[in-house]
Write a protein that holds these residues in place. Structure first.
Motif, PDB file in Angstrom:
ATOM      1  N   SER A 130      17.413  48.863  47.649  1.00  0.00           N
ATOM      2  CA  SER A 130      16.714  49.962  47.711  1.00  0.00           C
ATOM      3  C   SER A 130      17.465  51.081  47.115  1.00  0.00           C
ATOM      4  CB  SER A 130      16.214  50.215  49.268  1.00  0.00           C
ATOM      5  OG  SER A 130      15.805  48.656  49.758  1.00  0.00           O
ATOM      6  N   TYR A 131      16.050  52.554  46.884  1.00  0.00           N
ATOM      7  CA  TYR A 131      16.894  53.154  46.900  1.00  0.00           C
ATOM      8  C   TYR A 131      15.810  54.540  47.457  1.00  0.00           C
ATOM      9  CZ  TYR A 131      18.539  51.936  42.005  1.00  0.00           C
ATOM     10  OH  TYR A 131      19.715  51.136  41.622  1.00  0.00           O
ATOM     11  N   PHE A 132      16.760  55.776  47.852  1.00  0.00           N
ATOM     12  CA  PHE A 132      15.859  56.509  48.370  1.00  0.00           C
ATOM     13  C   PHE A 132      15.943  57.829  47.648  1.00  0.00           C
ATOM     14  CE2 PHE A 132      19.239  56.965  50.608  1.00  0.00           C
ATOM     15  CZ  PHE A 132      19.736  57.967  50.930  1.00  0.00           C
ATOM     16  N   SER A 133      15.294  59.157  47.661  1.00  0.00           N
ATOM     17  CA  SER A 133      14.951  59.821  47.057  1.00  0.00           C
ATOM     18  C   SER A 133      14.786  61.373  48.533  1.00  0.00           C
ATOM     19  CB  SER A 133      14.199  60.240  45.787  1.00  0.00           C
ATOM     20  OG  SER A 133      13.150  60.273  45.890  1.00  0.00           O
ATOM     21  N   TYR A 134      14.609  62.371  48.526  1.00  0.00           N
ATOM     22  CA  TYR A 134      15.239  63.410  49.402  1.00  0.00           C
ATOM     23  C   TYR A 134      15.540  64.869  48.349  1.00  0.00           C
ATOM     24  CZ  TYR A 134      19.693  62.378  50.206  1.00  0.00           C
ATOM     25  OH  TYR A 134      21.667  62.861  49.909  1.00  0.00           O
ATOM     26  N   ILE A 135      14.921  65.505  49.697  1.00  0.00           N
ATOM     27  CA  ILE A 135      15.050  66.985  48.859  1.00  0.00           C
ATOM     28  C   ILE A 135      16.569  67.775  49.321  1.00  0.00           C
ATOM     29  CG2 ILE A 135      14.579  69.665  49.152  1.00  0.00           C
ATOM     30  CD1 ILE A 135      12.472  67.755  47.705  1.00  0.00           C
ATOM     31  N   ASN A 136      17.480  68.088  48.429  1.00  0.00           N
ATOM     32  CA  ASN A 136      18.583  68.321  48.979  1.00  0.00           C
ATOM     33  C   ASN A 136      18.658  69.690  49.561  1.00  0.00           C
ATOM     34  OD1 ASN A 136      20.926  69.614  49.473  1.00  0.00           O
ATOM     35  ND2 ASN A 136      21.546  68.965  46.886  1.00  0.00           N
ATOM     36  N   PRO A 137      19.128  69.740  51.209  1.00  0.00           N
ATOM     37  CA  PRO A 137      19.008  71.090  51.147  1.00  0.00           C
ATOM     38  C   PRO A 137      19.631  72.270  50.996  1.00  0.00           C
ATOM     39  CG  PRO A 137      20.430  69.490  53.025  1.00  0.00           C
ATOM     40  CD  PRO A 137      19.916  68.777  51.715  1.00  0.00           C
ATOM     41  N   ALA A 138      21.180  72.183  50.180  1.00  0.00           N
ATOM     42  CA  ALA A 138      21.501  72.933  49.513  1.00  0.00           C
ATOM     43  C   ALA A 138      21.044  74.078  49.092  1.00  0.00           C
ATOM     44  CB  ALA A 138      22.863  72.746  49.821  1.00  0.00           C
ATOM     45  N   ASP A 139      20.208  73.782  47.814  1.00  0.00           N
ATOM     46  CA  ASP A 139      19.415  73.998  46.682  1.00  0.00           C
ATOM     47  C   ASP A 139      17.761  73.896  46.727  1.00  0.00           C
ATOM     48  OD1 ASP A 139      19.501  71.792  45.409  1.00  0.00           O
ATOM     49  OD2 ASP A 139      20.910  71.879  43.754  1.00  0.00           O
ATOM     50  N   GLY A 140      17.077  72.712  47.624  1.00  0.00           N
ATOM     51  CA  GLY A 140      16.428  72.403  47.195  1.00  0.00           C
ATOM     52  C   GLY A 140      15.824  71.995  45.890  1.00  0.00           C
ATOM     53  N   GLY A 141      16.576  71.389  45.067  1.00  0.00           N
ATOM     54  CA  GLY A 141      16.235  70.318  44.146  1.00  0.00           C
ATOM     55  C   GLY A 141      16.535  68.732  45.056  1.00  0.00           C
ATOM     56  N   TYR A 142      16.779  67.595  43.846  1.00  0.00           N
ATOM     57  CA  TYR A 142      16.734  66.569  45.471  1.00  0.00           C
ATOM     58  C   TYR A 142      17.149  65.491  44.518  1.00  0.00           C
ATOM     59  CZ  TYR A 142      15.277  65.930  40.529  1.00  0.00           C
ATOM     60  OH  TYR A 142      14.595  65.800  38.480  1.00  0.00           O
ATOM     61  N   LYS A 195       8.959  55.947  27.929  1.00  0.00           N
ATOM     62  CA  LYS A 195       9.016  57.789  26.873  1.00  0.00           C
ATOM     63  C   LYS A 195       8.207  58.594  27.273  1.00  0.00           C
ATOM     64  CE  LYS A 195      10.033  55.997  22.184  1.00  0.00           C
ATOM     65  NZ  LYS A 195       9.253  56.291  21.013  1.00  0.00           N
ATOM     66  N   GLY A 196       8.539  59.609  28.144  1.00  0.00           N
ATOM     67  CA  GLY A 196       7.638  59.852  28.047  1.00  0.00           C
ATOM     68  C   GLY A 196       8.333  61.345  29.798  1.00  0.00           C
ATOM     69  N   LYS A 197       7.148  61.905  30.421  1.00  0.00           N
ATOM     70  CA  LYS A 197       7.383  62.390  31.370  1.00  0.00           C
ATOM     71  C   LYS A 197       6.912  62.306  32.223  1.00  0.00           C
ATOM     72  CE  LYS A 197      10.513  65.963  29.944  1.00  0.00           C
ATOM     73  NZ  LYS A 197      10.859  67.367  29.437  1.00  0.00           N
ATOM     74  N   VAL A 198       6.543  62.255  33.940  1.00  0.00           N
ATOM     75  CA  VAL A 198       5.791  62.319  34.911  1.00  0.00           C
ATOM     76  C   VAL A 198       5.471  63.530  35.924  1.00  0.00           C
ATOM     77  CG1 VAL A 198       6.079  59.026  34.716  1.00  0.00           C
ATOM     78  CG2 VAL A 198       6.836  60.568  36.076  1.00  0.00           C
ATOM     79  N   LYS A 199       4.316  63.524  36.800  1.00  0.00           N
ATOM     80  CA  LYS A 199       4.642  64.064  37.797  1.00  0.00           C
ATOM     81  C   LYS A 199       5.083  63.428  39.233  1.00  0.00           C
ATOM     82  CE  LYS A 199       1.831  67.455  40.518  1.00  0.00           C
ATOM     83  NZ  LYS A 199       0.062  68.123  40.381  1.00  0.00           N
ATOM     84  N   ALA A 200       5.822  63.861  39.553  1.00  0.00           N
ATOM     85  CA  ALA A 200       5.919  63.160  40.974  1.00  0.00           C
ATOM     86  C   ALA A 200       6.582  64.215  41.600  1.00  0.00           C
ATOM     87  CB  ALA A 200       7.885  62.516  40.701  1.00  0.00           C
ATOM     88  N   HIS A 201       6.159  63.692  43.205  1.00  0.00           N
ATOM     89  CA  HIS A 201       6.502  64.212  44.578  1.00  0.00           C
ATOM     90  C   HIS A 201       7.351  63.875  45.481  1.00  0.00           C
ATOM     91  CE1 HIS A 201       3.209  62.134  47.184  1.00  0.00           C
ATOM     92  NE2 HIS A 201       4.564  61.939  48.204  1.00  0.00           N
ATOM     93  N   ILE A 202       8.327  64.871  46.015  1.00  0.00           N
ATOM     94  CA  ILE A 202       9.352  64.128  46.969  1.00  0.00           C
ATOM     95  C   ILE A 202       9.085  64.841  48.575  1.00  0.00           C
ATOM     96  CG2 ILE A 202      11.379  64.250  47.787  1.00  0.00           C
ATOM     97  CD1 ILE A 202      12.547  64.027  45.126  1.00  0.00           C
ATOM     98  N   MET A 203       8.587  64.063  49.994  1.00  0.00           N
ATOM     99  CA  MET A 203       8.827  64.411  50.905  1.00  0.00           C
ATOM    100  C   MET A 203       9.810  65.849  51.376  1.00  0.00           C
ATOM    101  SD  MET A 203       6.243  61.442  53.319  1.00  0.00           S
ATOM    102  CE  MET A 203       7.629  60.597  52.719  1.00  0.00           C
ATOM    103  N   PRO A 204       9.432  66.478  52.032  1.00  0.00           N
ATOM    104  CA  PRO A 204       9.767  67.423  52.854  1.00  0.00           C
ATOM    105  C   PRO A 204      10.935  65.865  53.612  1.00  0.00           C
ATOM    106  CG  PRO A 204       7.843  68.426  52.724  1.00  0.00           C
ATOM    107  CD  PRO A 204       7.831  67.495  52.629  1.00  0.00           C
TER     108      PRO A 204
END
Length: 315
Positions: free
Chosen positions: A128-140, A211-220
């Protein structure tokens, strides 16, 4: 944990391919749907712990959005090895979308389950993978779960497609240049819904945004302390990003809810370039290219269905 079982309508692969070929043309300029041998999913870009998505296919919906909002219910934690037993398939290979195991991580995240569960003869494998918000800079950040953690947890909600992980025949879908309003998964789901009506069809598998780009979200990483009571409030809480191909997506979708308060579609994705999250739609309709492999599910298992529910937060 309460668990209800339901038998899906399971058309032949050739019939499904025909139905999807016709329906997807309403939304994409180029469509090719065929029945093929499942590619070896242990290879790039999938890198799954099993070769295929065939054998005793089923969909498990665990928990649900009402355990996250309006306010989080932190008692709702799950173990994928136990879920495999609940759906009568110990040793199942599972993929899909859910909320990360905050009970282990210590924070909220998007979860991309890719797990070969434990069986009598084999130890479990967590890819598995997980993605999350980086508290340091607001990136992911996107991380592979087993680099740091050794459990098989998830939390709050999960939409899982399970199988024996065997090679076999699957439906291959190639779609290029989106001409309609629907995303790739909704387009497939509504095609099945329009054709099969009151006979629910469930599907899962994997697709690549080539190919291309997508809109995605990550929860806080922090759960909301204020109640979230509408899609508008939820969208203000979520973090939205544009992410670029190639992306490996893990969709689970059902053409019609047979009365179990289902999330009709849920797709998370990971990549090998550090991007991952919850898929909404592509943002580059003129150039987007999708390649997917799907299998129909024989059964639905509804596990720990929320008693109090609502209709928001399902996008």
């Amino acid at each position: 944990m309460a668990c209800a079982e339901f038998s899906f309508h399971v058309p032949s692969l050739s019939e499904l391919a025909e139905v999807m070929q016709k329906g997807l043309k309403d939304n994409f300029a180029e469509v090719q749907v065929s029945v093929v041998d499942c590619p070896d999913l242990t290879k790039e870009p999938f890198t799954f712990p099993v070769k295929g998505i065939c054998g005793k296919t089923r969909i498990a919906e665990v928990g649900g959005v009402p355990y996250l909002m309006p306010l989080v219910n932190k008692k709702k934690v799950y173990d994928l090895n136990k879920i495999a037993k609940e759906i009568k398939l110990p040793g199942a290979f599972m993929l899909g979308a859910g909320a990360g195991p905050f009970q282990t991580l210590g924070f909220n995240s998007e979860f991309m389950p890719i797990v070969q569960t434990e069986s009598e003869h084999n130890p479990p494998v967590n890819g598995s993978y997980f993605s999350y918000i980086n508290p340091a800079d607001g990136g992911y950040l996107l991380e592979k779960y087993n680099k740091k953690y050794h459990d098989f947890g998830c939390a709050l909600m999960a939409n899982l497609f399970a199988s024996e992980g065997q090679p076999g025949k699957v439906i291959e879908v190639k779609a290029k240049r989106r001409t309609g309003q629907l995303n790739f998964v909704t387009s497939m789901r509504q095609t099945l819904g329009n054709h099969y009506g009151n006979k629910p069809v469930g599907m899962g598998g994997t697709f690549i945004v080539q190919k291309g780009k997508v809109k995605a979200h990550i929860m806080p990483t922090e759960f909301s302390s204020c109640p979230l009571n509408s899609d508008e409030e939820i969208n203000k809480w979520l973090n939205f990003y544009e992410m670029k191909a190639p992306l490996v997506c893990l969709p689970v979708f059902v053409s019609k809810d047979p009365g179990f308060d289902l999330r009709l579609e849920h797709t998370h994705f990971f990549s090998h370039h550090g991007e991952g999250g919850h898929y909404h739609y592509d943002t580059t309709p003129d150039t987007v290219e999708y390649l997917g492999y799907f299998s129909p599910a024989e059964f639905l298992y509804r596990i720990d269905q929320p008693k109090e529910t609502h209709g928001f937060g399902r996008d």
